[in-house]
Design a protein around this motif. Structure first.
Motif, short mmCIF file in Angstrom:
data_model
loop_
_atom_site.label_atom_id
_atom_site.label_comp_id
_atom_site.label_asym_id
_atom_site.label_seq_id
_atom_site.Cartn_x
_atom_site.Cartn_y
_atom_site.Cartn_z
N ASP A 160 0.83 -1.19 0.00
CA ASP A 160 0.00 0.00 0.00
C ASP A 160 0.87 1.26 0.00
N ASN A 161 1.87 1.22 0.87
CA ASN A 161 2.78 2.36 0.96
C ASN A 161 3.48 2.60 -0.35
N LYS A 162 3.90 1.49 -0.96
CA LYS A 162 4.60 1.61 -2.24
C LYS A 162 3.70 2.30 -3.26
N LEU A 163 2.43 1.84 -3.24
CA LEU A 163 1.48 2.40 -4.20
C LEU A 163 1.32 3.90 -4.01
N THR A 164 1.13 4.30 -2.75
CA THR A 164 0.96 5.74 -2.51
C THR A 164 2.20 6.50 -2.94
N ASN A 165 3.35 5.87 -2.70
CA ASN A 165 4.58 6.54 -3.13
C ASN A 165 4.58 6.75 -4.62
N GLN A 166 4.18 5.67 -5.32
CA GLN A 166 4.20 5.77 -6.78
C GLN A 166 3.28 6.88 -7.25
N ILE A 167 2.10 6.89 -6.64
CA ILE A 167 1.14 7.93 -7.05
C ILE A 167 1.73 9.30 -6.76
N PHE A 168 2.31 9.39 -5.57
CA PHE A 168 2.87 10.68 -5.18
C PHE A 168 3.93 11.13 -6.17
N TYR A 169 4.84 10.19 -6.51
CA TYR A 169 5.92 10.60 -7.39
C TYR A 169 5.43 10.89 -8.80
N SER A 170 4.39 10.12 -9.23
CA SER A 170 3.92 10.39 -10.58
C SER A 170 3.28 11.77 -10.64
N PHE A 171 2.79 12.24 -9.50
CA PHE A 171 2.27 13.60 -9.48
C PHE A 171 3.38 14.61 -9.59
N ARG A 172 4.49 14.26 -8.92
CA ARG A 172 5.56 15.25 -8.87
C ARG A 172 6.27 15.40 -10.20
N ASN A 173 6.43 14.24 -10.91
CA ASN A 173 7.09 14.34 -12.21
C ASN A 173 6.08 14.83 -13.23
N PHE A 174 6.13 16.08 -13.52
CA PHE A 174 5.18 16.63 -14.46
C PHE A 174 5.39 15.99 -15.83
N PRO A 175 4.31 15.80 -16.55
CA PRO A 175 4.48 15.25 -17.90
C PRO A 175 5.37 16.15 -18.73
N LYS A 176 6.26 15.52 -19.48
CA LYS A 176 7.19 16.33 -20.25
C LYS A 176 6.54 16.73 -21.57
N THR A 177 6.27 17.97 -21.71
CA THR A 177 5.69 18.45 -22.97
C THR A 177 6.74 19.22 -23.72
N ALA A 178 6.44 19.46 -24.97
CA ALA A 178 7.37 20.24 -25.77
C ALA A 178 7.43 21.67 -25.25
N LEU A 179 6.39 22.03 -24.50
CA LEU A 179 6.34 23.41 -24.04
C LEU A 179 7.31 23.68 -22.89
N SER A 180 7.37 22.69 -21.96
CA SER A 180 8.20 22.96 -20.79
C SER A 180 9.66 22.97 -21.20
N PHE A 181 10.26 24.09 -21.00
CA PHE A 181 11.59 24.30 -21.56
C PHE A 181 12.66 23.49 -20.85
N SER A 182 12.58 23.47 -19.51
CA SER A 182 13.67 22.85 -18.77
C SER A 182 13.49 21.34 -18.64
N ALA A 183 12.35 20.83 -19.09
CA ALA A 183 12.09 19.41 -18.88
C ALA A 183 13.08 18.54 -19.67
N THR A 184 13.31 18.87 -20.93
CA THR A 184 14.28 18.09 -21.69
C THR A 184 15.57 18.89 -21.80
N LYS A 185 16.66 18.21 -21.53
CA LYS A 185 17.93 18.92 -21.55
C LYS A 185 18.33 19.16 -23.00
N ARG A 186 18.68 20.43 -23.26
CA ARG A 186 19.11 20.77 -24.59
C ARG A 186 20.54 20.27 -24.80
N LEU A 187 20.83 19.77 -25.99
CA LEU A 187 22.21 19.41 -26.31
C LEU A 187 23.06 20.67 -26.25
#
Lengths: 362, 519
Positions: free
Chosen positions: B7-34
């Protein structure tokens, strides 16, 4: 190329005179800095667009003595400009979908028969509550603060460090003061917070004022003083919380008036609050951070001001350090998994409720 | 139990999936530029540039590359980025072809591009400059100056470097003055200009420039010294090498191995050698000296140290007036000690979690080591040490003088000041490198004095064995700096590769032998 440079010089022209105030040497310097910015942009460094550069920014640039300092500042500006831009794009997208939904609704206004409409529970359907406005919630939270002013425990925030901080640090401090004000009034038993040593002319106050424009209104439940805590409270009750002292805070004293220094030390790591408390002969305490937490390497043990106040709020509530120190950011601790099993992050999960209950019982 | 952890693991997973925002093309810092350099390199390996027109395809490749989703690279900065990369991979041919391409497109290269090109010209021509290169540098610089009434410090720096190679090298002085108005002048520029001053027989000017660099608390680069060596060779003035050595000696700076190699190659003098711990040179068998501080220098250092490191800006940050008064009383009535110990540093030398029994025994071993040699010992510590185990604390008290600072003060500055006050021969035992305190002295002159004093007086505790015998790393019997012993010059140098001198300070020396400069 000549044309290009003339254009770049023309853009901030309105502010140019106001910034340099006719000082020829300063004007020359500003022109060079503007050109330097342009060359950095041509060179592929992260520099915000020319429209983003306001007179205020140029003024800050003039104050930076070194080229590397200016380059770093430009990089910072570039990041914030991108963030702002992305926010705007998202907002526009949201608005577009909202308007589409609205248009669809208008096309079929009475698609639901009255029985079905009444059965469906939700916004713009059947609902037992009227809509809560922001002002209603504000009034509710402020009423808690008014109660705290009458009966609550006092907490002093020492805002007298604005001279020791850079502009950026002052900015962060103002933001944190704003956050802690909000977090405090959301608590069911908030502190009666006094912002002391708050010089109305200081950079910090001006930035804080931007966040809370009603802060000096009489009816607004916020206590700000230009005086020191020494003039306001009995000295024997004061306890200065400073991370540099050696004595740890044991249990929470409900009679004491704790003082938290409003200082963000990114550049200068001198123990200023320690020196101040020592000079004034006030009792000093620090949070027992090493006693309760396994710290990871790297990110240091500094806490923001709002985190400190959140810890104090929880400590007042439960008297349980393990619980109160959940506000220390997880990334600073060595083993994330065990820690996140022990403390919960949010009030809203059932487990956090049970752990809160346990904390009460402990 | 199992369910709960799940159960704890599950809540952790949910928690972390909330924290890692989906990476969109819009968010500039999400993908590291070469990095721009990597990107251009990839482009160059994909598109072969044979004629200037091929650059269009390189640009298109960069613009369309997936790491350019945020459209960071565009027409406004692509020229500077390409030229910058070509400079770093030192491809003058490609750079020239790019300039031709820009010409064919009827665009004038911008300041960043020209600056990068000039820098590349400097790098390729600094060893030997041809007539054509000189003409090119001069015409580009002329053009830049004609088109711009003002110039920024970056461009000026990029102009000064290649200009220093040409016959109009004296223009660099104006450029340096102009750079100073908005920024500080880098050592690279100073060294390049000093090098050209040497080559153009303006020796005094060159030495002045080098001294200016030192006064800014920076170190000149090898290029200046190498060109001096070259000039001496050309004019057959081997004797004047002494001037260079004297400069090293007086500035107490260490040169790099390339300078030593230059000396060895151009003049038939000297030999690389090792110095024994006692200071004996393996080559000429003469004994190197310890450079002592004079009494005047010593008291000056003491005064400056007290002012900057102990008092500082605000007395309360490091101590308080009461403690300060006690300390001054103590110092004034203090006798001379042979050894000053940093009590807590020794106690904590194997970690801070061993417990007071281990701490105190360590300190006892060190004290007994010095007491056996019949030396008087002063121990500086903090008040909380009095709570250590009674028998050990009693031994410490009996065998050494003690000064305890309050638990919340810094104790290092006191340690250093006590040692300074105690006299020139007092030994300090601490593993702290005291860099912070050296920094507070601000001026290079005092930093040098401090370094010279401390590097000869500081013992580092290596370990304490099971029988309680302490071993130390002790300072060598000679100073690591250029010196002339019995008419024989000895020059230490920083070896190529690893930049530090800590481990091999005795291995990297140049001995000139008896035949040179002995008069």
């Amino acid at each position: 190329m000549v044309l290009l440079i003339i254009i770049t010089l023309l853009i901030p022209d309105r502010g140019l005179e106001a910034i340099t105030k006719g000082d020829k040497e300063l004007e020359h310097k500003l022109k060079v800095i503007i050109l330097e910015t342009e060359v950095l942009r041509q060179d592929g460094k992260s520099v915000p667009s020319n429209e983003y550069m306001t007179a205020e920014i140029w003024e800050n640039m003039l104050k930076l003595p070194s080229r590397s300092g200016r380059t770093k500042y430009l990089d910072f500006l570039f990041r914030t400009s991108k963030k702002k831009h992305n926010k705007l794009v998202k907002k526009l997208e949201k608005r577009k979908t909202y308007e589409e939904q609205l248009a669809n609704k208008k096309l079929s206004p009475k698609s639901l028969p009255i029985e079905e409409h009444a059965l469906k529970y939700g916004l713009s359907f059947n609902n037992i509550f009227i809509r809560f406005n922001d002002s209603t919630m504000n009034n509710f939270y402020n009423s808690r603060l008014i109660q705290a002013i009458q009966f609550g425990q006092k907490l002093a925030i020492d805002c007298g460090y604005d001279q020791n901080m850079t502009k950026r640090e002052n900015q962060y401090t103002a933001k944190q003061l704003n956050l802690l004000f909000a977090e405090n009034r959301c608590n069911h038993d908030p502190f009666d917070i006094h912002y002391v040593n708050l010089n109305k002319e200081s950079e910090l106050t001006k930035m804080f004022y931007k966040h809370v424009p009603t802060m000096f209104d009489k009816e607004f439940p916020m206590n700000s003083h230009e005086k020191s805590y020494l003039d306001l409270f009995p000295k024997q009750k004061l306890v200065y919380l400073t991370p540099h002292c050696r004595e740890e805070m044991g249990s929470f004293d409900h009679d004491a008036i704790y003082i938290v220094g409003a200082i963000v030390d990114k550049v200068n790591h001198e123990p200023l609050s320690l020196a101040k408390a020592k000079r004034e002969g006030i009792t000093m305490r620090k949070f027992p951070l090493d006693r309760y937490l396994q710290w990871g390497s790297g990110s240091g043990k500094s806490l923001t001001i709002n985190q400190c106040v959140a810890i104090l709020l929880d400590l007042k509530d439960t008297g349980n350090w393990n619980y109160a120190l959940r506000h220390v950011p997880r990334r600073k601790l060595s083993d994330t998994t065990t820690v996140s099993n022990n403390f919960k992050h949010s009030y809203n999960t059932p487990e956090s409720f049970s752990s809160r209950k346990k904390a009460y019982e402990a | 139990m199992f369910l709960r952890t799940l159960d704890n693991k599950l809540t952790n997973q949910i928690f972390y999936s909330f924290r890692n925002f989906p990476k969109t093309a819009l968010s500039f810092s999400a993908t590291k530029r070469l990095s721009s350099e990597d990107l251009i390199q990839i482009a160059l390996s994909n598109v072969k540039v044979k004629k200037p027109g091929d650059w269009t395809r390189v640009k298109e490749f960069v613009f369309a590359h997936e790491s350019n989703r945020s459209q960071f690279y565009g027409a406004h900065n692509i020229d500077g980025i390409i030229m910058g990369t070509l400079g770093r991979i030192e491809r003058l041919d490609l750079a020239q072809s790019y300039l031709k391409y820009l010409q064919s497109e009827l665009t004038k290269p911008n300041l960043a591009t020209l600056g990068r090109y000039l820098r590349l010209l400097y790098d390729s021509a600094k060893d030997k400059i041809t007539e054509a290169q000189e003409q090119e540098i001069l015409s580009i610089c002329m053009e830049i100056q004609r088109n711009n009434s003002i110039l920024d410090s970056r461009t000026l720096e990029n102009m000064a470097l290649p200009l220093s190679l040409t016959k109009e090298w004296q223009k660099c002085f104006n450029i340096i003055q102009e750079i100073k108005r908005t920024s500080s002048v880098s050592t690279t520029v100073y060294s390049a200009v000093a090098a050209s001053a040497f080559i153009n027989n303006e020796e005094d000017l060159a030495w002045n420039l080098l001294n200016e660099v030192l006064s800014l608390d920076k170190l000149p680069l090898s290029v200046a010294f190498l060109s001096y060596i070259e000039v001496l060779k050309k004019q057959k003035r081997k004797v004047d090498l002494v001037k260079l050595l004297t400069f090293f000696k007086e500035s107490e700076m260490l040169c790099h191995e390339e300078v030593v190699n230059g000396i060895l190659k151009d003049f038939n003098v000297g030999q690389k050698t090792t110095i024994k711990f006692s200071g004996e040179c393996q080559n000429c068998l003469s004994k190197l000296k310890k450079l002592e501080l004079t009494d005047a220098e010593f008291s000056e250092l003491k005064e400056v140290f007290f002012k900057n490191a102990i008092i500082g800006k605000d007395l309360f940050i490091k101590t308080n007036p009461d403690e300060m008064r006690k300390f001054q009383q103590f110092v004034n009535s203090m006798e001379q000690y042979d050894v000053v110990l940093d009590g807590l540093n020794i106690a904590y030398s194997t970690g801070v979690q061993k417990g007071p029994e281990v701490f105190s025994r360590k300190l006892c071993s060190v004290i007994s080591h010095f007491r056996q040699q019949n030396k008087s010992v002063l121990m500086l510590g903090r008040v909380h040490m009095t709570r250590w185990p009674k028998n050990n604390w009693h031994y410490i008290k009996k065998n050494s003088s003690i000064f305890l600072t309050q638990n919340i003060s810094q104790d290092d500055p006191y340690l250093l000041y006590c040692a300074l006050h105690s006299g020139k021969n007092t030994i300090i035992v601490s593993r702290d490198l005291m860099r912070g305190h050296k920094f507070l002295l601000k001026e290079r002159k005092y930093k040098i004095l401090f370094n010279r004093w401390l590097s000869q007086r500081q013992y580092f505790l290596s370990y304490v064995d099971d029988n309680g015998k302490a071993s130390f790393r002790i300072p060598p019997h000679f100073s690591v700096m250029t010196q002339k012993i019995d008419g024989i010059w000895h020059v230490p140098y920083i070896p190529e590769g690893n930049g530090t001198l800590n481990e091999s300070y005795h291995k990297t020396w140049l001995c000139f032998g008896r035949g040179f400069g002995s008069n």
